[in-house]
Design an enzyme around this catalytic site. Structure first.
Site: not given
Ligand code: NOJ
Length: 768
Positions: A312
């Protein structure tokens, strides 16, 4: 599970052409995955040649993904989806692409220059490895479908597959080849803002919907211009954060991890997902992004997952503040060694992998294996055959925001609405001959209705509640709209205007609840109630004595109080997306009977969280709300929810007979048929969602009081009776024991076919 197949077959027999295509897709992906190990995919030889030629920096680059800096300023009014940490200057990104030091970009808004960047990667950079373009296409691209928790309320996997397919068809016109969806985290605490992004509290429903969404995003052919690679996330147990507070620690036994949080991931991979995103949280002290047991032990060694893991957003760097890595270098090493292939946004892999390898701290074979996985996924979506797939916008405009998409968004919207309450059959309303006051901050709103996780919406397409209602009634002048208050603050004279409108009306529709930014990432709430300013509005309007319908907007289950709880009718309408107004009008005026069911339990009070229907019993369960003390209960409220999981009313009146089983004995290799007769004694045709629940009465580990094991939607005309059948095998009765084995222990089980997690008259079954 047996029922999953029955549902699929039924839908195919029902002639759903799109679903046939999706199932075909499933088979082709399954065939690809089932390829014998030694048989090489068409691009394997090329991939091995590339790996042999790559410098360490180029290898680290293939494991590095950055946000597209062209699009840091997203549309005014839109909600930022990520912190700006480590955003790269445009010239640095271009420089890296030119050297072959980047695997791809994400979060672009339109990717207007994606074609040029891809040309640079393929035609100018050494080795010419194509970039991959990703993005968060969670519940629509320009056309927005209901927020995932709302769509889950449809209990309709085919609908979920169709909206995911439609989102992919739209998003690929703008160069997005990889979506960071579906979110398949089981959410057991409604304080957690990300409840909105998933399918709710149940692993069985979550698994079926996860698989449907993967099939929808990926379509029949992964290499097609319209297919979007799925990325089930967040691996794993993110929905179990303590106190429902985002990013918090997760402390669960391995049995719960496997029983509750992992099944939707397994289902998503079985449906063909080739990527997954590691979660921000730790589990028992080991952050998911550096969790070897999770990313390698379970995912690769046990499940045979051959795809890639992406961290993530800066989750690899976050090992440092977690207290798991000493510094960035240590963090890069720990996450790569654990099995996290791509670093999202932190740049740590690019910064440290070459040196870690040169110093002998990370073996080259680990880096090569990660690069191999990444290149294989790029090959699987056709980038080695056509690096420009989905990047040519010419001629694709017709695929965006067209009438078919609007119709699907409207259908999805009304299927997602759950009628929680309808005293004295207040609904449906007549289309003429009565004055309606639409009161509340969401009556005419055109932005919040899209929900928090729609980052590319076409706001011009939004159909607000007032527009939808007005277009359905005979005389537009019969609808009066008054805001009454802001989402969290009063408006001068707002309540007085609302009360006057209510007095002048025959019926009041109160459009209240949460704004989009109250439900989503980092939006945990300590008190999951309608904000006080709106509660005050509701109380004042209720004092007029007019009949009230609550149009609740929300991304989680809420604790309803006072005038909201006591209103004659309550519709859970979540964030329904572009066609919100039409979808609500379809239900309010009875053109369609509501058919949604709650994928999350509505508690009586916030303090009951975490609350989920499939809890264990305890040794002192409260069986009767009047029972005195020394029971598992709170002083203020019973342990019961206000509305249970699976609850949802229709405009019919469906009675369930007692549940019967074809045999009271089930052998380990046999099966039994569970049956119930449903009768619609009401006056309107309905879609009824019959649910199959089990309870293992005595086991080596105590088992939940109920567990969903199947569901089926049937249509019942007024006066019609029909039997619903489910097949149960020992596998459906199995659980993960203390030795982490999936076992079906002999003994007695309660079995129910019921309208919700609290209803039904059960049968008894013995597993031999
Ligand atoms: C953080 C989030 O937790 C995740 O779900 C998302 O895909 C990413 N950012 C990218 O935007």
């Amino acid at each position: 599970m047996a029922k999953q197949h029955i549902i699929s077959r039924r839908m195919v027999l029902g002639g759903a052409a799109s679903l046939l295509a999706l199932i075909a897709a499933d088979h082709s992906v399954a065939r690809a995955l089932a390829r014998p190990r030694r048989q090489r995919a068409p691009h394997d030889a090329r991939i091995e040649r590339l790996i042999a030629q790559m410098t360490l920096e180029q290898k680290a680059g293939q494991l590095t993904l950055y946000a597209d800096s062209n699009n840091f300023t997203i549309e005014e009014g839109a909600i930022p989806v990520n912190p700006t940490a480590n955003n790269q200057a445009r010239r640095d990104i271009i420089d890296k692409i030119g050297k072959g030091h980047l695997t791809g970009l994400f979060s672009g808004q339109g990717f207007n220059d994606a074609m040029a960047l891809q040309r640079m990667a393929v035609e100018q950079a050494p080795l010419g490895i194509p970039l991959i373009f990703g993005g968060d296409v969670i519940h629509g691209f320009r056309t927005i479908f209901p927020v995932p928790i709302g769509e889950a309320a449809s209990f309709d996997p085919e609908l979920c597959a169709r909206t995911a397919r439609a989102a992919a068809v739209e998003a690929t016109t703008h160069g997005i080849q990889w979506t960071f969806a579906p979110m398949v985290d089981v959410a057991r605490d409604q304080r957690w803002g990300r409840v909105a992004e998933g399918a709710g509290e149940d692993p069985y429903l979550g698994s079926i919907i996860a698989a449907a969404r993967v099939r929808g995003f990926q379509g029949p052919d992964l290499t097609a211009d319209t297919s979007m690679l799925a990325c089930p996330k967040h691996f794993a147990a993110y929905g179990g954060v303590q106190g429902g507070m985002d990013y918090n620690t997760v402390d669960i036994p391995e049995t719960t991890l496997r029983e509750t949080f992992l099944p939707p991931f397994r289902a998503a991979f079985n449906a063909g997902a080739l990527t997954t995103m590691s979660a921000f949280n730790d589990i028992g002290g080991v952050p998911a992004t550096a969790n070897h047991h999770l990313l390698t032990g379970i995912l690769r060694d046990e499940w045979g997952f051959s795809g890639l893991v992406v961290s993530d957003y800066t989750a690899d760097w976050e090992l440092v503040p977690h207290g798991f890595a000493a510094d960035s270098r240590d963090a890069a090493k720990k996450s790569l060694m654990a099995g996290c292939d791509i670093s999202m946004q932190s740049g740590l892999y690019l910064d440290h992998i070459p040196d870690l390898v040169r110093n002998g701290e990370v073996p080259m074979r680990v880096v090569d294996e990660a690069v191999r996985r990444v290149l294989r996924v790029k090959a699987a979506i056709g980038l080695f055959d056509n690096p420009y797939r989905s990047l040519d916008f010419a001629g694709t405009r017709a695929r965006v925001g067209n009438a078919d998409l609007h119709a699907l968004a409207r259908e999805g919207g009304r299927q997602s609405i759950v009628m929680l309450k309808n005293d004295d059959a207040l609904l449906p309303l007549r289309k003429s001959g009565q004055k309606i006051a639409l009161i509340g901050p969401f009556g005419a709103d055109t932005r919040d209705l899209m929900g928090a996780w729609s980052i590319y919406p076409d706001f011009d397409q939004a159909v607000p509640v007032d527009v939808g209602l007005r277009s359905s009634i005979a005389n537009p002048a019969d609808l009066v709209v008054v805001k009454g208050c802001e989402v969290t603050a009063p408006i001068d004279g707002g309540i007085a205007a609302a009360v006057a409108a209510a007095h002048a009306a025959d019926v009041v529709l109160l459009a209240i609840g949460e704004s989009a930014d109250m439900a989503g990432e980092a939006q945990s709430r300590v008190d999951i109630v309608v904000p006080p300013a709106q509660q005050a509005l509701a109380e004042a309007v209720a004092a007029t004595g007019k009949p009230i319908v609550i149009l609740l907007r929300h991304g989680r289950a809420l604790a309803l109080h006072g005038a909201v709880k006591n209103a004659q009718a309550i519709l859970a309408t979540w964030f329904l997306g572009s066609q919100t107004g039409h979808a609500i009008a379809d239900i309010i005026f009875g053109d369609h009977s509501p058919s949604g069911r709650l994928p999350v339990s509505f508690p009586q009070e916030s303090g009951q969280q975490p609350y989920f229907y499939n809890h264990r019993n305890t040794g002192r369960a409260q069986t009767n709300p009047d029972e005195p003390s020394f029971r598992s209960r709170y002083r203020e409220v019973s342990f019961a929810p206000l509305y249970p999981f699976g609850h949802g009313l229709t405009y019919g009146s469906v009675e369930y007979s007692a549940t019967t089983v074809s045999s009271e004995l089930l052998t380990q290799s046999g099966s039994v048929t569970v049956t119930c007769t449903l009768r619609n004694s009401g006056a309107q045709s309905v879609r009824e969602v019959a649910q199959l629940y089990i309870h293992d009465k005595v086991a080596s580990l105590t088992q939940p009081v109920r567990q969903l094991k199947g569901f089926e939607a049937i249509t019942l005309a007024p006066g019609e009776s029909r039997d619903v059948h489910f097949t149960l095998t020992a596998d459906d009765l199995a659980f993960v024991n203390a030795q982490l084995q999936h076992v079906a222990e002999p003994g007695l089980f309660d079995i129910w076919i019921a309208p919700n997690a609290h209803g039904g008259t059960g049968a008894m079954l013995r597993l031999g």
